[in-house]
Design a protein around this motif. Sequence first.
Motif, PDB file in Angstrom:
ATOM      1  N   SER A 119       0.826  -1.211   0.000  1.00 37.47           N
ATOM      2  CA  SER A 119       0.000   0.000   0.000  1.00 37.47           C
ATOM      3  C   SER A 119       0.857   1.257   0.000  1.00 37.47           C
ATOM      4  O   SER A 119       0.353   2.346   0.258  1.00 37.47           O
ATOM      5  CB  SER A 119      -0.930   0.013   1.217  1.00 37.47           C
ATOM      6  N   ALA A 130      -5.073   1.648  -8.670  1.00 38.92           N
ATOM      7  CA  ALA A 130      -4.405   2.928  -8.916  1.00 38.92           C
ATOM      8  C   ALA A 130      -5.012   3.613 -10.150  1.00 38.92           C
ATOM      9  O   ALA A 130      -5.300   4.809 -10.119  1.00 38.92           O
ATOM     10  CB  ALA A 130      -2.907   2.716  -9.110  1.00 38.92           C
ATOM     11  N   LEU A 137     -12.513  14.481 -10.357  1.00 35.73           N
ATOM     12  CA  LEU A 137     -12.654  15.520  -9.324  1.00 35.73           C
ATOM     13  C   LEU A 137     -12.049  16.841  -9.801  1.00 35.73           C
ATOM     14  O   LEU A 137     -12.601  17.912  -9.537  1.00 35.73           O
ATOM     15  CB  LEU A 137     -11.982  15.076  -8.021  1.00 35.73           C
ATOM     16  N   LEU A 142      -8.419  -5.950  -1.160  1.00 35.30           N
ATOM     17  CA  LEU A 142      -7.053  -5.722  -0.682  1.00 35.30           C
ATOM     18  C   LEU A 142      -7.038  -5.493   0.824  1.00 35.30           C
ATOM     19  O   LEU A 142      -6.177  -6.000   1.539  1.00 35.30           O
ATOM     20  CB  LEU A 142      -6.432  -4.510  -1.390  1.00 35.30           C
ATOM     21  N   ASN A 200      -4.982  -7.865   3.174  1.00 36.24           N
ATOM     22  CA  ASN A 200      -3.873  -7.288   3.936  1.00 36.24           C
ATOM     23  C   ASN A 200      -4.093  -7.429   5.439  1.00 36.24           C
ATOM     24  O   ASN A 200      -3.141  -7.599   6.199  1.00 36.24           O
ATOM     25  CB  ASN A 200      -3.676  -5.817   3.558  1.00 36.24           C
ATOM     26  N   GLY A 254     -12.181   5.902   2.490  1.00 35.54           N
ATOM     27  CA  GLY A 254     -12.886   5.483   1.271  1.00 35.54           C
ATOM     28  C   GLY A 254     -14.361   5.248   1.545  1.00 35.54           C
ATOM     29  O   GLY A 254     -15.239   5.725   0.816  1.00 35.54           O
ATOM     30  N   LEU A 255     -14.657   4.518   2.629  1.00 38.06           N
ATOM     31  CA  LEU A 255     -16.057   4.245   2.980  1.00 38.06           C
ATOM     32  C   LEU A 255     -16.814   5.541   3.277  1.00 38.06           C
ATOM     33  O   LEU A 255     -17.971   5.711   2.875  1.00 38.06           O
ATOM     34  CB  LEU A 255     -16.127   3.317   4.198  1.00 38.06           C
ATOM     35  N   ILE A 288     -16.115   8.469   2.065  1.00 37.92           N
ATOM     36  CA  ILE A 288     -16.329   9.157   0.792  1.00 37.92           C
ATOM     37  C   ILE A 288     -17.562   8.576   0.087  1.00 37.92           C
ATOM     38  O   ILE A 288     -18.382   9.305  -0.462  1.00 37.92           O
ATOM     39  CB  ILE A 288     -15.086   9.058  -0.117  1.00 37.92           C
ATOM     40  N   THR A 290      -6.855  11.291  -0.714  1.00 38.24           N
ATOM     41  CA  THR A 290      -6.018  11.545  -1.888  1.00 38.24           C
ATOM     42  C   THR A 290      -4.613  12.023  -1.498  1.00 38.24           C
ATOM     43  O   THR A 290      -3.702  11.959  -2.306  1.00 38.24           O
ATOM     44  CB  THR A 290      -6.678  12.586  -2.811  1.00 38.24           C
ATOM     45  N   SER A 335       0.560   7.475  -4.220  1.00 43.65           N
ATOM     46  CA  SER A 335       0.547   6.016  -4.144  1.00 43.65           C
ATOM     47  C   SER A 335       0.224   5.398  -5.498  1.00 43.65           C
ATOM     48  O   SER A 335       0.825   4.394  -5.902  1.00 43.65           O
ATOM     49  CB  SER A 335      -0.466   5.564  -3.099  1.00 43.65           C
TER      50      SER A 335
HETATM   51  C1  HEM Z   1     -13.949  10.057  -5.813  1.00 42.40           C
HETATM   52  C2  HEM Z   1     -13.580   9.228  -4.907  1.00 42.40           C
HETATM   53  C3  HEM Z   1     -12.213   8.546  -4.778  1.00 42.40           C
HETATM   54  C4  HEM Z   1     -10.980   8.913  -5.261  1.00 42.40           C
HETATM   55  C5  HEM Z   1     -10.607  10.135  -6.068  1.00 42.40           C
HETATM   56  C6  HEM Z   1     -10.035   7.883  -4.842  1.00 42.40           C
HETATM   57  C7  HEM Z   1      -8.694   7.886  -5.154  1.00 42.40           C
HETATM   58  C8  HEM Z   1      -7.810   6.899  -4.761  1.00 42.40           C
HETATM   59  C9  HEM Z   1      -6.459   6.796  -5.205  1.00 42.40           C
HETATM   60  C10 HEM Z   1      -5.769   7.722  -6.200  1.00 42.40           C
HETATM   61  C11 HEM Z   1      -5.905   5.709  -4.581  1.00 42.40           C
HETATM   62  C12 HEM Z   1      -4.465   5.204  -4.720  1.00 42.40           C
HETATM   63  C13 HEM Z   1      -4.353   3.879  -5.414  1.00 42.40           C
HETATM   64  C14 HEM Z   1      -3.031   3.231  -5.067  1.00 42.40           C
HETATM   65  O1  HEM Z   1      -2.655   3.224  -3.903  1.00 42.40           O
HETATM   66  O2  HEM Z   1      -2.365   2.708  -5.952  1.00 42.40           O
HETATM   67  C15 HEM Z   1      -6.894   5.155  -3.717  1.00 42.40           C
HETATM   68  C16 HEM Z   1      -6.700   4.068  -2.885  1.00 42.40           C
HETATM   69  C17 HEM Z   1      -7.688   3.470  -2.119  1.00 42.40           C
HETATM   70  N1  HEM Z   1      -9.048   3.778  -2.151  1.00 42.40           N
HETATM   71 FE1  HEM Z   1      -9.863   5.346  -3.128  1.00 42.40          FE
HETATM   72  N2  HEM Z   1     -10.706   6.946  -4.103  1.00 42.40           N
HETATM   73  C18 HEM Z   1     -12.043   7.302  -4.044  1.00 42.40           C
HETATM   74  C19 HEM Z   1     -13.079   6.624  -3.425  1.00 42.40           C
HETATM   75  C20 HEM Z   1     -12.913   5.466  -2.675  1.00 42.40           C
HETATM   76  C21 HEM Z   1     -14.019   4.741  -2.095  1.00 42.40           C
HETATM   77  C22 HEM Z   1     -15.487   5.106  -2.201  1.00 42.40           C
HETATM   78  C23 HEM Z   1     -13.469   3.682  -1.439  1.00 42.40           C
HETATM   79  C24 HEM Z   1     -14.322   2.694  -0.696  1.00 42.40           C
HETATM   80  C25 HEM Z   1     -13.937   1.639  -0.086  1.00 42.40           C
HETATM   81  C26 HEM Z   1     -12.006   3.743  -1.607  1.00 42.40           C
HETATM   82  C27 HEM Z   1     -11.071   2.872  -1.067  1.00 42.40           C
HETATM   83  C28 HEM Z   1      -9.703   2.915  -1.289  1.00 42.40           C
HETATM   84  C29 HEM Z   1      -8.717   2.040  -0.660  1.00 42.40           C
HETATM   85  C30 HEM Z   1      -9.008   0.943   0.370  1.00 42.40           C
HETATM   86  C31 HEM Z   1      -7.451   2.386  -1.192  1.00 42.40           C
HETATM   87  C32 HEM Z   1      -6.093   1.799  -0.805  1.00 42.40           C
HETATM   88  C33 HEM Z   1      -5.766   0.478  -1.447  1.00 42.40           C
HETATM   89  C34 HEM Z   1      -4.435  -0.012  -0.926  1.00 42.40           C
HETATM   90  O3  HEM Z   1      -3.443   0.719  -1.032  1.00 42.40           O
HETATM   91  O4  HEM Z   1      -4.366  -1.114  -0.414  1.00 42.40           O
HETATM   92  N3  HEM Z   1     -11.716   4.843  -2.372  1.00 42.40           N
HETATM   93  N4  HEM Z   1      -8.058   5.884  -3.851  1.00 42.40           N
END
Ligand code: HEM
Lengths: 249, 227
Positions: free
Chosen positions: A215, B15, B25, B79, B83, B110-111, B113, B176, B182
């Motif tokens: 992560s 990603a 956004l 994930l 993890n 994330g949740l 959001i 973000t 990331s």
């Molecule tokens: C407009 C809304 C959102 C944006 C712009 C966004 C953007 C991002 C970005 C850029 C990453 C990085 C990916 C990476 O680490 O390679 C990320 C990771 C992540 N997002 Fe979102 N996200 C959004 C909504 C959500 C929602 C609704 C969830 C619901 C569960 C979520 C859960 C996660 C999780 C768990 C990770 C980390 C994964 C990991 O590194 O193991 N995101 N998000």
Amino acid sequence: MRFHLKVWRQEGPEAPGRFFDYDVDDVIPEMSLLEMLDKLNEELIKKGTPPIVFESDCREGICGTCGMVVNGSAHGPQPKTTTCEIRMRHFQDGETITIEPFRAAAFPVQKDLLVERAGLDKVIQAGGYTSAYTGTHADANAILVPKDDQEYAMDAAACIGCGACVAACPNSSAMLFVAAKIAHLGTLPQGMPEEPKRALSMTEVMQEEGFGACSNHFECQAVCPKGIQVETIARLNRAFLKASLKRRA
Amino acid sequence: MAFLSNPIGKKMLMALTGVILFLFLVAHLLGNTTVLGGPGWINAYAEHIHSAMFAPLLWAARVVLLACLGLHIALGTLLFLENTKAAPTKGTFVTYKEAGLSSRTMFYTGLLILAYLIYHLLHFTLHSVHTSLSVSAFPPDAEGRPDLFRSIALSFQRPGIAGTYLLAMAIVCLHTFHGVFSSLQTLGLPGKASLPVLKRAGQVLATLLAAGFALVPVAVLTGWINL
Ligand code: HEM
Ligand code: SF4
Ligand code: FES
């Protein structure tokens, strides 16, 4: 010097463990942390208590067997230092020091501070071979390697496979370890041809062996005793992507 | 499928979808800045994107974004579970050195959001909450267009609604703050020299984006934007 220790003790893989308190007196500042534990163990044996089980071999930071979590950090708070290289002068006289085993689902505790790290060996096995000729060794400069590549491969080859990156990672991922191997072998002509295969198989087996995914927390880099950089993980990601596209084609 | 069963493959799709959501956004923020120009601007902008000419584009964007969101949530949850299973405990005394609040709370932010997103769509897109403040509750503006400006201004004049939006933007910022860099790292972009630069740039970008969104409710609350 004198120290108060809180040491994790556990009878076996299934047994519940807990911290035990010990006082160690007359510690010489030049002693390593392991020598301090040796001293404690001798005292425990004299008292008829079973000694604390922990692993070590070279005691000079090159074999990678001695890992434990000291004061919340894999290999202790000293940067770029293995557990065996920590000197007691780095601690405050009278300090309480907590010592725990490496924690990861892929590193089950066997006894006290001893963990099973065979998962990393499985990952190495999955890496396969390099296409080097066997037999009498080649001339030193028969294959020319650019200086920068030599340096880069050498830095990555410094990984001693200790598993501290896994212990420190909130996901218990072995990505830094895998990335170091991929960077080391893939930068040199002898290892380059197999890089795509290696990038796919090592990461797949990493998951099979119960290590998590990356992560990008970068806790690994902070504890790595050999200074392996997370930039190698970006390189591994590129290697994986290239290999996946190739497999498609 | 082999790609998605690999831990890096999963992260790469995560990603990629994250980057697409982030780019949305950015586009959304650019649209929102028209509020600062007054009723003429935002109402014209809203009428434009809902016009027959843009309708197919709007629907295409909605489908792509919804697919990205679905994949992002599904993979993020998978994930997170994997993890957590790989690391049931990290010991009794854990000290973090590089992992910040942002990277350690990705799943939870994330949740949150997602919850905010549902509320936000119910509010401004589906008009099923705060109905007395929705565009359909007001007469058209001087040019005969739906008066979105009035709906936004009156909504954010309520401290409860403005507060909720500001809190949501703080959470988007947290997500973000780690997410932007990331995703670049996961996609294999950084080299030795550029890695620290990209990391800082991602954090700055995330902060600017959230601050930009926060500007509208703040402008209404402070009376800078008025009916
Ligand atoms: C407009 C809304 C959102 C944006 C712009 C966004 C953007 C991002 C970005 C850029 C990453 C990085 C990916 C990476 O680490 O390679 C990320 C990771 C992540 N997002 Fe979102 N996200 C959004 C909504 C959500 C929602 C609704 C969830 C619901 C569960 C979520 C859960 C996660 C999780 C768990 C990770 C980390 C994964 C990991 O590194 O193991 N995101 N998000
Ligand atoms: S990358 Fe560093 S911490 Fe991980 S196994 Fe190699 S030497 Fe140990
Ligand atoms: S005992 Fe060999 S690295 Fe510590």
